[in-house]
Design an enzyme around this catalytic site. Structure first.
Site, PDB file in Angstrom:
ATOM      1  N   LYS B  44       0.838  -1.210   0.000  1.00 32.21           N
ATOM      2  CA  LYS B  44       0.000   0.000   0.000  1.00 32.21           C
ATOM      3  C   LYS B  44       0.873   1.261   0.000  1.00 32.21           C
ATOM      4  O   LYS B  44       1.930   1.300   0.626  1.00 32.21           O
ATOM      5  CB  LYS B  44      -0.899  -0.045   1.232  1.00 32.21           C
ATOM      6  CG  LYS B  44      -1.736   1.192   1.447  1.00 32.21           C
ATOM      7  CD  LYS B  44      -3.213   0.861   1.557  1.00 32.21           C
ATOM      8  CE  LYS B  44      -4.068   2.127   1.679  1.00 32.21           C
ATOM      9  NZ  LYS B  44      -4.595   2.585   0.407  1.00 32.21           N
ATOM     10  N   CYS B 129      -2.957   8.479  -8.559  1.00 30.84           N
ATOM     11  CA  CYS B 129      -4.114   8.269  -7.679  1.00 30.84           C
ATOM     12  C   CYS B 129      -5.183   9.304  -7.981  1.00 30.84           C
ATOM     13  O   CYS B 129      -4.930  10.506  -7.883  1.00 30.84           O
ATOM     14  CB  CYS B 129      -3.720   8.357  -6.208  1.00 30.84           C
ATOM     15  SG  CYS B 129      -5.164   8.214  -5.133  1.00 30.84           S
ATOM     16  N   ILE B 190      -2.439  -0.111 -15.654  1.00 28.44           N
ATOM     17  CA  ILE B 190      -2.858   1.254 -15.418  1.00 28.44           C
ATOM     18  C   ILE B 190      -3.386   1.391 -13.987  1.00 28.44           C
ATOM     19  O   ILE B 190      -3.754   0.386 -13.362  1.00 28.44           O
ATOM     20  CB  ILE B 190      -4.002   1.686 -16.395  1.00 28.44           C
ATOM     21  CG1 ILE B 190      -5.187   0.733 -16.265  1.00 28.44           C
ATOM     22  CG2 ILE B 190      -3.498   1.758 -17.808  1.00 28.44           C
ATOM     23  CD1 ILE B 190      -6.409   1.085 -17.126  1.00 28.44           C
ATOM     24  N   GLY B 242      -5.171  -4.166 -14.305  1.00 29.77           N
ATOM     25  CA  GLY B 242      -6.489  -3.654 -14.660  1.00 29.77           C
ATOM     26  C   GLY B 242      -7.461  -4.783 -14.955  1.00 29.77           C
ATOM     27  O   GLY B 242      -7.486  -5.316 -16.062  1.00 29.77           O
TER      28      GLY B 242
END
Lengths: 243, 302
Positions: B44, B129, B190, B242
């Site tokens: 993260k 983001c 992506i 993705g």
């Protein structure tokens, strides 16, 4: 904690917009009261977090409300079909060696049934106060009574039991228990947290992973630190989470 | 079947990597399976200081996907180095640190602090983001700014730098080329597509943040297209991401030009999805006549 393709044994309507699904799954034997499972409804992308209403060695009961397309599709599934579960998840209600007041509101009532069973099995006195909008939404009252709990009901429109909230029913019936476990809508949990200092509340949230990885369902504690409803909860001590 | 892939800084035993934000720092998935099964793990996002992120609701379902607006919630780089990275030491898997911030300086600070970590094998610059003001997306939508942050990151970094690009641009190839010219070691393609849902009962957005990032199978064709277009234009490796949820999906990304893949939202649908993909990948490669992952990469470009 595992995934399992569970067999639906029964899926029936038990109150207004409310259904009971009984499933055969070996997830059942691991469940503690107040925990939930993530249900994969065919045709929908994310799983639905649904609290466990009752569990024994091999069957698990979910009582859920049809609030959107996913739960509506779930309500249309039939015995003999299977549905994928992930669980059990989260930290449930503590089972203490003391008498307990269970306060349930609407579709927050189901996880308290297994909780009642655990307390009664431990030889403790259980009082359940259940609140609903109206008599048509009333559910599980008989089941609590069969377990041996003292049961009181409240409806907002007065069509059954005390007219008003669960706290009105507690006052009207002179219930003096001080240790509370509650699950229900946020306004009810706020009122319970204001009225009681000892016990726990169980929170609801939109979730993605259900296991603490994605941070989709956080609440803050009193110090502003974040907690995950799915992993650190859904059950929190009264006053711990900022509601 | 040879599933291994060697990329700058990353010796992947297989090309499957849980995507940043979908696996935390590995603790939760480690309760379900051995993380050493994974090629790698993208942890993260780290920012210099703790971020609480956006208000809830942060999650909304969509047809074949989901929206999220978490807002880069994390405890800050120091906490991550001290409390999270040591946990990952026990696993034989390659750790990619996703780096984010509100300014160029933020990225550099995180990179400098993580440079000493033996656990982190490469950085993934999150300039994409969609849920944070200046949360990188400003940097990621302008070729010059993207090149600039890449150059700064490369100067500060002791490890290879991959740049994760946003699809919310008119011409992703232009940005991919700019980032390559600035010295990026690889691309990650992506991030999520900016999306929105509205609650019909209230007339209000479902997400507290109004908009969020769309992920899941719904975005897979967009991701495949962008990997393909960029693979034609650049000579650095691409990690495709993705909407991947099966070994067949992985193969599609490899054919489009990806050398490895990240798996995101599918972890929420099936928490065991990564080991399942890894288990099936060999036979799927074989079924379509590929002798290895490396051989499959870029097949549709040839």
């Amino acid at each position: 904690m595992k995934t399992d393709q569970a067999l639906i044994l029964k899926n029936e309507k038990i109150a207004a917009d409310t259904f009971r699904m009984i499933l055969k799954t070996d997830i059942a034997e691991e469940v503690q009261c107040g925990q939930f499972v993530q249900v994969q409804v065919p045709g929908f992308y994310l799983r639905r977090p649904i609290s466990v209403c009752m569990a024994d060695e091999e069957t698990l009961t979910l009582v859920y409300k049809t609030v959107g397309d996913g739960t509506k599709a779930m309500s249309e599934m039939e015995a003999g079909q299977s549905i994928n579960l992930f669980g059990p998840l989260g930290h449930g209600f503590p089972v203490e060696k003391r008498s307990v007041l269970l306060i349930g509101g609407g579709v927050g009532t189901p996880p308290l049934l297994l909780t009642a069973k655990k307390y009664i099995e431990a030889g403790q006195k259980v009082t359940a106060v259940l609140g609903y909008n109206d008599k048509a939404s009333l559910m599980l009252e008989e089941e609590f009574r069969e377990l041996g709990a003292s049961v009181y009901a409240a409806t907002m429109d007065g069509s059954y039991g005390t007219q008003g909230t669960v706290l009105d029913a507690i006052r009207e019936n002179g219930i003096e228990e001080t240790y509370v476990l509650a699950c229900g809508p946020l306004p009810m949990l706020k009122a319970v947290s204001a009225a009681y200092s000892e016990g726990c509340v169980s929170l609801e949230s939109r979730m993605a992973c259900g296991m603490g990885a994605c941070m989709g369902c956080v609440v803050k504690d009193q110090n502003g630190e974040s907690m995950r409803v799915c992993k650190d909860g859904p059950v929190f001590e009264i006053g711990k989470a900022v509601l | 079947m040879d599933l291994s892939v060697k990329l700058p800084g990353l010796n992947l035993k297989n090309p499957v990597i849980p995507a940043s934000g979908c696996a935390g720092y590995g603790r939760e998935l480690a309760e379900l399976y051995d993380l050493s099964l994974l090629g790698g793990i993208a942890i993260k996002s780290a920012t210099p200081k703790e971020r609480f992120g956006t208000p809830v609701p942060r999650i909304a379902e969509t047809p074949m996907g989901m929206l999220n607006a978490i807002g880069l919630q994390n405890h800050g780089v120091d906490y991550i180095i001290e409390k999270e990275l040591p946990f990952l030491e026990q696993f034989d898997t390659e750790v990619i640190a996703n780096v984010a911030g509100a300014s160029e300086e933020d990225y550099i600070e995180v990179i400098r602090k993580m440079n000493d970590s033996k656990v982190v094998k490469a950085y993934e610059l999150n300039i994409s983001c969609p849920n944070v003001k200046h949360g990188g997306i400003g940097l990621g939508t302008d070729p010059q700014l993207a090149a600039n942050i890449t150059r700064m990151a490369k100067e500060a970094s002791a490890k290879p730098v991959y740049v994760k690009l946003t699809p919310n641009v008119t011409n992703i190839v232009e940005i991919a080329k700019a980032v390559e010219n600035a010295g990026a070691d690889g691309l990650v393609l992506i991030n999520t597509l900016l999306g929105m849902r509205i609650d019909l009962k209230t007339g209000k957005p479902l997400l507290a943040n109004t908009t969020g990032g769309l992920s899941g199978p719904a975005i897979k064709p967009v991701a495949v297209r962008m990997v393909y277009q960029c693979a034609k234009a650049v000579n650095i490796p691409i990690i495709g991401v993705g909407g991947i949820s099966s070994a067949e999906d992985v193969l599609e990304f490899l054919y489009a030009g990806a050398s490895a893949v990240e798996v995101g939202a599918a972890n929420f649908v099936d928490p065991y999805v990564c080991p399942k993909i890894i288990e099936n990948l060999g036979s799927v490669l074989e079924k379509y006549g590929n002798a290895s992952v490396k051989e499959a990469t870029g097949r549709s470009l040839k």
